[in-house]
Design a protein around this motif. Sequence first.
Motif, PDB file in Angstrom:
ATOM      1  N   CYS A   1      32.238  34.933  43.016  1.00 14.57           N
ATOM      2  CA  CYS A   1      32.820  34.695  44.337  1.00 14.57           C
ATOM      3  C   CYS A   1      31.983  33.665  45.082  1.00 14.57           C
ATOM      4  O   CYS A   1      30.835  33.408  44.727  1.00 14.57           O
ATOM      5  N   ASP A   2      32.568  33.108  46.107  1.00 10.35           N
ATOM      6  CA  ASP A   2      31.863  32.153  46.945  1.00 10.35           C
ATOM      7  C   ASP A   2      30.930  32.895  47.902  1.00 10.35           C
ATOM      8  O   ASP A   2      30.964  34.119  47.985  1.00 10.35           O
TER       9      ASP A   2
ATOM     10  N   PHE B   1      34.807  36.039  49.986  1.00  7.68           N
ATOM     11  CA  PHE B   1      36.225  36.179  50.296  1.00  7.68           C
ATOM     12  C   PHE B   1      37.090  36.297  49.047  1.00  7.68           C
ATOM     13  O   PHE B   1      37.984  37.126  48.981  1.00  7.68           O
ATOM     14  N   LEU B   2      36.804  35.458  48.058  1.00  7.60           N
ATOM     15  CA  LEU B   2      37.697  35.381  46.920  1.00  7.60           C
ATOM     16  C   LEU B   2      36.944  35.323  45.595  1.00  7.60           C
ATOM     17  O   LEU B   2      36.027  34.524  45.440  1.00  7.60           O
ATOM     18  N   ALA B   3      37.355  36.156  44.666  1.00  4.92           N
ATOM     19  CA  ALA B   3      36.798  36.140  43.306  1.00  4.92           C
ATOM     20  C   ALA B   3      37.588  35.143  42.471  1.00  4.92           C
ATOM     21  O   ALA B   3      38.806  35.068  42.574  1.00  4.92           O
ATOM     22  N   SER B   4      36.880  34.392  41.643  1.00  3.52           N
ATOM     23  CA  SER B   4      37.518  33.402  40.772  1.00  3.52           C
ATOM     24  C   SER B   4      36.986  33.556  39.353  1.00  3.52           C
ATOM     25  O   SER B   4      35.804  33.856  39.165  1.00  3.52           O
ATOM     26  N   PRO B   5      37.835  33.282  38.347  1.00  5.27           N
ATOM     27  CA  PRO B   5      37.333  33.341  36.971  1.00  5.27           C
ATOM     28  C   PRO B   5      36.296  32.252  36.754  1.00  5.27           C
ATOM     29  O   PRO B   5      36.430  31.149  37.277  1.00  5.27           O
ATOM     30  N   HIS B   6      35.252  32.569  36.016  1.00  7.26           N
ATOM     31  CA  HIS B   6      34.212  31.577  35.737  1.00  7.26           C
ATOM     32  C   HIS B   6      34.217  31.174  34.266  1.00  7.26           C
ATOM     33  O   HIS B   6      34.307  29.999  33.950  1.00  7.26           O
ATOM     34  N   THR B   7      34.111  32.154  33.370  1.00  8.96           N
ATOM     35  CA  THR B   7      34.063  31.844  31.942  1.00  8.96           C
ATOM     36  C   THR B   7      34.329  33.097  31.130  1.00  8.96           C
ATOM     37  O   THR B   7      34.332  34.210  31.661  1.00  8.96           O
ATOM     38  N   VAL B   8      34.528  32.886  29.848  1.00 10.77           N
ATOM     39  CA  VAL B   8      34.563  33.977  28.881  1.00 10.77           C
ATOM     40  C   VAL B   8      33.468  33.674  27.867  1.00 10.77           C
ATOM     41  O   VAL B   8      33.394  32.566  27.342  1.00 10.77           O
ATOM     42  N   ILE B   9      32.610  34.652  27.643  1.00 11.08           N
ATOM     43  CA  ILE B   9      31.528  34.502  26.670  1.00 11.08           C
ATOM     44  C   ILE B   9      32.004  35.126  25.357  1.00 11.08           C
ATOM     45  O   ILE B   9      32.334  36.311  25.313  1.00 11.08           O
ATOM     46  N   PHE B  10      32.064  34.297  24.323  1.00 12.24           N
ATOM     47  CA  PHE B  10      32.485  34.765  23.003  1.00 12.24           C
ATOM     48  C   PHE B  10      31.234  35.115  22.208  1.00 12.24           C
ATOM     49  O   PHE B  10      30.544  34.230  21.708  1.00 12.24           O
TER      50      PHE B  10
ATOM     51  N   ALA C   1      37.646  40.405  34.861  1.00 15.75           N
ATOM     52  CA  ALA C   1      36.403  40.269  35.639  1.00 15.75           C
ATOM     53  C   ALA C   1      36.712  39.917  37.087  1.00 15.75           C
ATOM     54  O   ALA C   1      36.043  40.392  38.014  1.00 15.75           O
ATOM     55  N   VAL C   2      37.737  39.097  37.304  1.00 17.63           N
ATOM     56  CA  VAL C   2      38.161  38.753  38.672  1.00 17.63           C
ATOM     57  C   VAL C   2      38.629  40.012  39.396  1.00 17.63           C
ATOM     58  O   VAL C   2      38.270  40.241  40.556  1.00 17.63           O
ATOM     59  N   ILE C   3      39.409  40.833  38.725  1.00 18.96           N
ATOM     60  CA  ILE C   3      39.922  42.058  39.347  1.00 18.96           C
ATOM     61  C   ILE C   3      38.770  43.004  39.684  1.00 18.96           C
ATOM     62  O   ILE C   3      38.736  43.580  40.775  1.00 18.96           O
ATOM     63  N   ILE C   4      37.812  43.140  38.781  1.00 17.83           N
ATOM     64  CA  ILE C   4      36.638  43.979  39.044  1.00 17.83           C
ATOM     65  C   ILE C   4      35.901  43.473  40.287  1.00 17.83           C
ATOM     66  O   ILE C   4      35.558  44.257  41.181  1.00 17.83           O
ATOM     67  N   LEU C   5      35.673  42.176  40.346  1.00 13.03           N
ATOM     68  CA  LEU C   5      34.931  41.603  41.469  1.00 13.03           C
ATOM     69  C   LEU C   5      35.729  41.698  42.765  1.00 13.03           C
ATOM     70  O   LEU C   5      35.177  42.055  43.810  1.00 13.03           O
ATOM     71  N   GLN C   6      37.018  41.412  42.708  1.00 11.15           N
ATOM     72  CA  GLN C   6      37.826  41.479  43.926  1.00 11.15           C
ATOM     73  C   GLN C   6      37.892  42.906  44.455  1.00 11.15           C
ATOM     74  O   GLN C   6      37.815  43.132  45.663  1.00 11.15           O
ATOM     75  N   ASP C   7      38.000  43.896  43.560  1.00 10.88           N
ATOM     76  CA  ASP C   7      37.973  45.306  43.988  1.00 10.88           C
ATOM     77  C   ASP C   7      36.648  45.622  44.682  1.00 10.88           C
ATOM     78  O   ASP C   7      36.622  46.306  45.705  1.00 10.88           O
ATOM     79  N   PHE C   8      35.556  45.117  44.104  1.00 15.27           N
ATOM     80  CA  PHE C   8      34.232  45.335  44.706  1.00 15.27           C
ATOM     81  C   PHE C   8      34.158  44.680  46.088  1.00 15.27           C
ATOM     82  O   PHE C   8      33.703  45.308  47.051  1.00 15.27           O
ATOM     83  N   LEU C   9      34.610  43.438  46.192  1.00 15.47           N
ATOM     84  CA  LEU C   9      34.572  42.722  47.477  1.00 15.47           C
ATOM     85  C   LEU C   9      35.424  43.421  48.524  1.00 15.47           C
ATOM     86  O   LEU C   9      35.006  43.571  49.680  1.00 15.47           O
TER      87      LEU C   9
END
Length: 140
Positions: A18-19, A23-32, A124-132
């Motif tokens: 998030c910024d 305010f808003l969670a955004s996808p950053h990456t997927v680690i394979f 991950a975005v949903i997890i972070l947005q729920d937390f925020l």
Amino acid sequence: MIIMSVDLGKARTGVAVCDKSEFLASPHTVIFEKSPNKLLEKTAQTAKEVNAELIVVGLPKNMDGSEGESAQNARAFAEKLSELTGTTIVMQDERGTTVTAHNYLNATNTRGKKRKNVVDAVAAVIILQDFLDGRKRDKA
């Protein structure tokens, strides 16, 4: 505060950020990565790159609220990540996030290989947005 979230997976781990305004969670990456030690290193490196001040790790509880092996693995990962980064880790209940992520991807007609590669970042975005959202409710 810059907050990063992690949706642990056996082969793919989603990361969202998030910024500073939280305010808003955004996808950053997927680690394979399948190796737990390499995943830990890559996740710590990602936290450093984004200047994460707090890390939220998804806690995969069973639907009845109990914690099984996956939850224990997530807690162990979070503890090691905290030691490696020196960053505070918060566990966030992630029940239903993967299903919700698939629903979002259905709505955007994301299919095939692309879907498989982004579903963890969306979770991950949903997890972070729920937390925020929870932080905002607690402040109000």
